[in-house]
Design a protein around this motif. Sequence first.
Motif, short mmCIF file in Angstrom:
data_model
loop_
_atom_site.label_atom_id
_atom_site.label_comp_id
_atom_site.label_asym_id
_atom_site.label_seq_id
_atom_site.Cartn_x
_atom_site.Cartn_y
_atom_site.Cartn_z
N LEU A 82 15.40 39.17 -25.50
CA LEU A 82 13.68 39.74 -24.91
C LEU A 82 12.74 38.78 -24.71
CD1 LEU A 82 14.01 41.70 -28.86
CD2 LEU A 82 14.45 43.01 -27.03
N ARG A 83 11.93 39.19 -24.37
CA ARG A 83 10.76 38.70 -24.18
C ARG A 83 9.70 38.96 -24.74
NH1 ARG A 83 8.90 36.65 -19.68
NH2 ARG A 83 5.95 37.22 -19.28
N TYR A 84 8.89 38.30 -25.53
CA TYR A 84 7.61 39.60 -26.31
C TYR A 84 6.40 38.90 -25.49
CZ TYR A 84 9.80 41.73 -29.92
OH TYR A 84 10.50 42.68 -30.76
N VAL A 85 6.07 40.35 -24.98
CA VAL A 85 4.06 39.77 -24.61
C VAL A 85 2.99 40.18 -25.66
CG1 VAL A 85 5.11 39.32 -22.56
CG2 VAL A 85 4.52 41.93 -23.05
N PRO A 86 1.80 40.40 -25.34
CA PRO A 86 1.28 40.60 -26.47
C PRO A 86 0.49 41.79 -26.15
CG PRO A 86 0.22 38.85 -25.27
CD PRO A 86 1.75 38.91 -24.79
N GLN A 87 0.75 43.45 -26.74
CA GLN A 87 0.65 44.35 -26.26
C GLN A 87 -0.69 44.02 -26.13
OE1 GLN A 87 0.43 47.28 -30.05
NE2 GLN A 87 1.99 47.74 -28.84
#
Length: 177
Positions: A82-87
């Motif tokens: 997965l790629r996590y980016v800030p919400q």
Amino acid sequence: MLFDLRKVHGDREHLQRTFEPGSFDPPDEDYRVASPAELSMDIEKADTDAFRVTGHVATRLELSCGRCLEPYEIPVDSSFELRYVPQVENAGEDEREIAEDDLTTAFYKDGALDVAEMLREQFQLALPMKPLCSDACRGLCSQCGANLNRTMCACTPTREDPRLAALKGLLDRQKEN
Ligand SMILES: [Zn+2]
Ligand SMILES: [Zn+2]
């Protein structure tokens, strides 16, 4: 369980943990975690505030059979990337940042990754379209509700399956010849 992304110093951080079934309470309505979930994952810094997470989770989920309603278990043994980016607060679906790679984009909040939430997502993906305790499950009697895998009830079928009737006719004819 929250993983503080500020802990990712250098290139990558490894996390190995076992989550007791109770960590996922309250249970989802589609399943119940039936044995400790073994998680192993690597968190890598991608660009500025994006992280790439590669992991593997193994556990057992208890589902309820769609035909006989009895509980049964399925094994989960899933790898994910997965790629996590800030919400972004108040960001609509179309305002979300599009990832350059094919990875599924997930969101973290306040500098932390919600590990339990990530695992729940993986469990959801592991669920069968139609939960069946066995392909041969005979389900419940439509008249008395008896579990036909366990008992033979005395009810007479209200309607003969037209496909079976056709087959019987064919067999009878073959016998006559
Ligand atoms: Zn069943
Ligand atoms: Zn019956």
